[in-house]
Design an enzyme around this catalytic site. Structure first.
Site, short mmCIF file in Angstrom:
data_model
loop_
_atom_site.label_atom_id
_atom_site.label_comp_id
_atom_site.label_asym_id
_atom_site.label_seq_id
_atom_site.Cartn_x
_atom_site.Cartn_y
_atom_site.Cartn_z
N LEU A 1 -10.11 22.01 -13.05
CA LEU A 1 -11.45 22.16 -12.46
C LEU A 1 -11.40 22.63 -11.01
O LEU A 1 -12.38 22.47 -10.27
CB LEU A 1 -12.29 20.88 -12.62
CG LEU A 1 -12.57 20.46 -14.07
CD1 LEU A 1 -13.50 19.24 -14.11
CD2 LEU A 1 -13.22 21.59 -14.87
N TYR B 1 -0.72 38.65 -7.21
CA TYR B 1 -1.34 38.19 -8.46
C TYR B 1 -0.71 38.94 -9.65
O TYR B 1 -0.28 38.33 -10.63
CB TYR B 1 -2.85 38.44 -8.39
CG TYR B 1 -3.54 38.35 -9.72
CD1 TYR B 1 -3.68 37.13 -10.37
CD2 TYR B 1 -4.05 39.49 -10.35
CE1 TYR B 1 -4.32 37.04 -11.60
CE2 TYR B 1 -4.68 39.42 -11.58
CZ TYR B 1 -4.81 38.20 -12.20
OH TYR B 1 -5.42 38.11 -13.43
N LYS C 1 1.90 37.63 -13.03
CA LYS C 1 1.69 37.90 -14.46
C LYS C 1 2.87 38.68 -15.02
O LYS C 1 3.33 38.44 -16.14
CB LYS C 1 0.38 38.67 -14.67
CG LYS C 1 -0.86 37.93 -14.20
CD LYS C 1 -1.19 36.77 -15.12
CE LYS C 1 -2.47 36.08 -14.70
NZ LYS C 1 -2.86 35.01 -15.62
N LEU D 1 -17.12 42.73 -9.69
CA LEU D 1 -18.21 43.64 -9.34
C LEU D 1 -19.55 43.27 -10.00
O LEU D 1 -20.57 43.17 -9.30
CB LEU D 1 -17.80 45.08 -9.71
CG LEU D 1 -18.87 46.13 -9.42
CD1 LEU D 1 -19.12 46.26 -7.92
CD2 LEU D 1 -18.48 47.49 -10.02
N ILE E 1 -19.08 47.91 -1.28
CA ILE E 1 -18.24 48.85 -2.04
C ILE E 1 -17.04 49.19 -1.18
O ILE E 1 -17.19 49.71 -0.06
CB ILE E 1 -19.03 50.11 -2.42
CG1 ILE E 1 -20.17 49.72 -3.37
CG2 ILE E 1 -18.13 51.17 -3.05
CD1 ILE E 1 -21.02 50.86 -3.84
N PHE E 2 -15.87 48.86 -1.70
CA PHE E 2 -14.66 49.00 -0.88
C PHE E 2 -14.04 50.38 -1.09
O PHE E 2 -13.17 50.57 -1.93
CB PHE E 2 -13.67 47.87 -1.21
CG PHE E 2 -14.25 46.52 -0.93
CD1 PHE E 2 -14.38 46.06 0.37
CD2 PHE E 2 -14.73 45.72 -1.97
CE1 PHE E 2 -14.94 44.81 0.65
CE2 PHE E 2 -15.29 44.48 -1.70
CZ PHE E 2 -15.40 44.03 -0.40
N ARG F 1 -12.98 51.61 -13.36
CA ARG F 1 -12.41 50.50 -14.12
C ARG F 1 -12.96 50.51 -15.55
O ARG F 1 -14.02 51.06 -15.82
CB ARG F 1 -12.78 49.14 -13.46
CG ARG F 1 -12.18 48.95 -12.06
CD ARG F 1 -10.68 48.76 -12.09
NE ARG F 1 -10.11 48.57 -10.77
CZ ARG F 1 -9.61 49.54 -10.00
NH1 ARG F 1 -9.63 50.80 -10.41
NH2 ARG F 1 -9.09 49.28 -8.82
N GLY G 1 -4.08 47.82 -2.25
CA GLY G 1 -3.77 47.27 -3.58
C GLY G 1 -4.79 47.57 -4.65
O GLY G 1 -4.67 47.07 -5.76
#
Ligand SMILES: NC(=O)c1ccc[n+]([C@@H]2O[C@H](COP(=O)([O-])OP(=O)(O)OC[C@H]3O[C@@H](n4cnc5c(N)ncnc54)[C@H](O)[C@@H]3O)[C@@H](O)[C@H]2O)c1
Length: 332
Positions: free
Chosen positions: A33, A141, A145, A188, A205-206, A219, A282
């Site tokens: 949690l 990140y 993975k 987003l 908006i980057f 994406r 990134g």
């Protein structure tokens, strides 16, 4: 026999719990949690608040509930945060994951579905991205993975742990009951809808100088219910054919940030203000999946993932729960 769902009170985990339960599967959910919401899963589903790194707890759950498979969603998920606090990310996503599979193996559990990500590919030159594309994550990140996937490969060879790594592209949308409620929210579509609901807000908006037709990143958005159904297919595959795979989950169609904003204006009927900011390190310009392997191995194809339906479902959820899951507790 039951399925252990880690991160079951998170966004994708809760939808998967909902859909597995509807299929008549017995589920046990585990979540610390830290980011999940207890309210996101039905009160009838056995739930443990705890950490996947707690081997004694996992051993107890596996024994008490006769766990035969595990779907492992639990993870820290923010790309930006992973750059600022890499130790937390490696400890949570890799070290605790190792404890989890250690405890599962010790108890004889051999079926494992893992939430991986398109972030394992980094900057892919070839689009759409197939599973054999080069992998070189652009952030911590993604590396957590990537590392866990490699670990699962070696555990398959050495210990017979069978796994399906599902590399999601952009999870989005909502079911009637479950939706996206992260704090802070970095994704987003919920941010676009927050700006639709509040004329004072702007969507940040980057970057708008990417090598894409409108300059904003592209994406591949896939509906969370379609993602959940792929987990059901992965579990069936592990119980039947029983071979390990890494599979992309996306639609094969990409949308730019500005296209998403425009689609949200159409769905909501609201003017949505945007503000262009500097691009983030990134962020690859384009991430679009080739999902054909998931189709051939699991028979999976996205059924609810056209962009308007995704946005409509997320908008409906937002109208029902304007303050996310807090709306449920404050209504009591
Ligand atoms: N949302 C996306 O677009 C997306 C894309 C690619 C991959 N993924 C992966 O899918 C999974 C689920 O993502 P989500 O969007 O639902 O995130 P989420 O943050 O909503 O859910 C993750 C859940 O895991 C729990 N958790 C984290 N670490 C834990 C630990 N050590 N022990 C117990 N519980 C822990 C959190 O409290 C949270 O409820 C993650 O593994 C994420 O990396 C998500």
């Amino acid at each position: 026999m039951a399925i252990l769902v880690t991160g079951g009170a998170g966004y994708i985990g809760s939808v998967t719990v909902e859909r597995l339960t509807k299929k008549g599967e017995s589920i046990v959910a585990l979540d610390d949690l830290a980011h999940g919401r207890r309210e996101s899963i039905d009160g009838d589903v056995p739930f443990y608040q705890g950490s996947v790194g707690d081997r004694a707890l996992i051993a107890r759950i596996v024994k008490d509930h006769a766990i035969e498979s595990c779907v492992h969603f639990a993870s820290l998920i923010s790309v930006g945060e992973s750059e600022q606090r890499p130790a937390e990310y490696f400890e949570n996503n890799v070290q605790q994951g190792i404890s989890l599979i250690g405890a599962l193996l010790q108890a004889g559990v051999r079926n494992f579905v893992f939430s991986s990500t398109a972030a394992v590919y980094g900057d892919s030159e070839k689009m759409p991205i197939g599973e054999d594309s080069p992998q070189w994550p652009k952030n911590t990140y993604g590396w957590t993975k990537f590392m866990f996937e490699r670990l699962l490969e070696t555990y398959d060879t050495a210990y017979g742990l069978k796994s399906i790594c599902l590399r999601y592209f952009n999870a989005s949308g909502a079911t009637e009951r479950c939706g996206e409620d992260h704090d802070p929210e970095t994704h987003l579509i919920p941010n676009v809808l927050a700006a639709a609901a509040d004329p004072q807000r702007e969507v940040r908006i980057f970057g708008n100088k990417y090598p894409t037709p409108d300059g904003t990143p592209i994406r591949d958005y896939v509906h969370v219910a379609d993602l959940a159904d792929a987990h059901i297919g992965a579990l069936e595959h592990l119980r039947g054919v029983g071979t390990s795979h890494a599979l992309n989950l996306g639609t094969g169609r990409g949308y730019s940030v500005l296209e998403v904003v425009e689609a949200a204006r159409r769905v909501t009927g609201c003017p949505i203000r945007v503000r262009i900011e500097a691009s983030r390190a990134g962020d690859p310009p384009r991430l679009v999946a080739d999902p054909s392997r998931a189709k051939s191995i699991l028979g999976w194809s996205p059924a609810k993932s056209d962009l308007s339906s995704i946005i409509q479902s997320a908008w409906d959820w937002r109208k029902k729960f304007p303050h996310g899951y807090k709306s449920l507790t404050s209504a009591k």
